[in-house]
Write an enzyme that holds these catalytic residues in place. Sequence first.
Site: not given
Length: 404
Positions: A251, A253, A275, A312
Site C-alpha cells: 500500500g 502509493g 493497486l 486501519h
Amino acid sequence: MGDDDDEMRSSSSYRVLLISAGASHSVALLCIYKALELRDGGPDYLGKGVLKAEHNVNLIIAPALIGKSQRAIWVLMLAFVDSMATKCAIELRLADIINSHDGPMTLSQIASAIDSPTPPNTDYLFRIMRYLVNKNIFSATTDDGNEETLYGPTPLTMWITNDFELSLAPMILFQNNPLNQQSLHCFSKCVKQGGDAFTIAHGCNQWEFASKNALYNKMLNKGMACTSNLAIPILAQYEGLKTIGSLVNVGGGTGQLLSSIIEEYPHVKGINFDLPHVIAMAPELPGVTHVGGDMFKSIPTGEAILLKWIMHDWSDKECIQILRNCRKAIPENGRVVLVDIVLQQKEDGSFCDFGLQADLLMFAHTGGKERTEPEWKNILNEGGFSRYKIVLSIVSTCIIEAYP
C-alpha cells in the site's frame, strides 16, 4: 488531561489536523441528534430545563448550566467552519502569500497577491483572515503609524503552505472535498442498517471509486503522499531497517516513503506494492521497483514488509487476511513493520481526540477502524504473528514490529 493530549495539543501539526477534521465533530452530533429524535418541544430554556429524549429519560439541567452546555453543543455543531476556513486559505494560497513576503502584510497586499480573474472581495477576505487569526493560523498586529492591521505567519502557517515538504494541505483538501464529505452524512444509516458509509454514499467502496474517477484518484494519492511525508520523521527514529536486505512497502502509493527509506539505506532493495491504477501514476524512483497487485491475493516476497497506515482501512477479518499473506511473503526470521495508530485509554477512561477522530474517518471512508493494543494483539495472532512489540510511540502513532 493526559501526557498524550498535552504533547499533541502543543503540536502545531496536530492543531491543524483537528481544525481540518472539524466536520467529523459536527456530523457525529448530527448522528446523535437523529438517533435520539428529540421530542416534546426540547429543553425548556426559560423554565425547568427538562430535555425529554426518545428513551423516556428526563435529563434535568440546572438553569445556570444551560448557557454553558448549550454553547458546548454549538461549538460541536459549527466545528465544520474550522475545516472550511482552512480549506479556503489553502485554495487562495494565503499561507504561501504571507510566507513568501518580506515581513507582515496588509489586507490589500494579500488581496493583490491572490490569483483571481477579478479583484478579490476584501470584505470577505477580511472575515476569513479574522477567523484564521482567531484560530492562530495567522497573526495580526496593528501598525501604529496608520492603524492598519498587518498579517504574519505563526507556527501553524507552514503546515498549510503548498511548498512546504511536510505540508498537510493535500490531506486537508482531500478530507474536505465534497465527495468525501458525503460519506460522513451516512453515519446514522450505518448505525441503523450496517454497511460501509462510503459505499452507501457512492455505490462502491473508496478504492473502486478511485479506480473509476481519475480526479478523485489523483486527490487521494496526493493526500496519501502527504501522510507518507509525515511518516518519514517517525521512521527516521526507527533503527530496525538498518540490517534488512529487502523491504516491501504494501500500500505504498506512488513510492515516496519507500524512496526516502532507500535514500537513507541504499543497500535495501525496495519494492513498492499497490493497486495497478495507483502504480500507473507512480514515477520512476532510484532503488524502487513498482509492482501492481492485490494484497488480499498475494504480496511480493521480502525480508521485511512495511504497512504504513494501511490496517486501519480494513475490518479485522480483512486485516487478518492481509497479515496471513504477509506471513507467506517473509522468511522465518522476517518481520512486519506497522506504522499505525494505537488507541490508548487514559486513567479517566477517555482517549486522545485525534485517535477517535481518525477512527470516525475510517468509519466514513473505508469501513475500517483504529485499534487498541489488545485489538492489535488479536489480529496479529490470528494473522500468524505470535510475537510483537511496540518499539516506538509518538503521540498516538506507533511502530509495531510483528514476528512469526
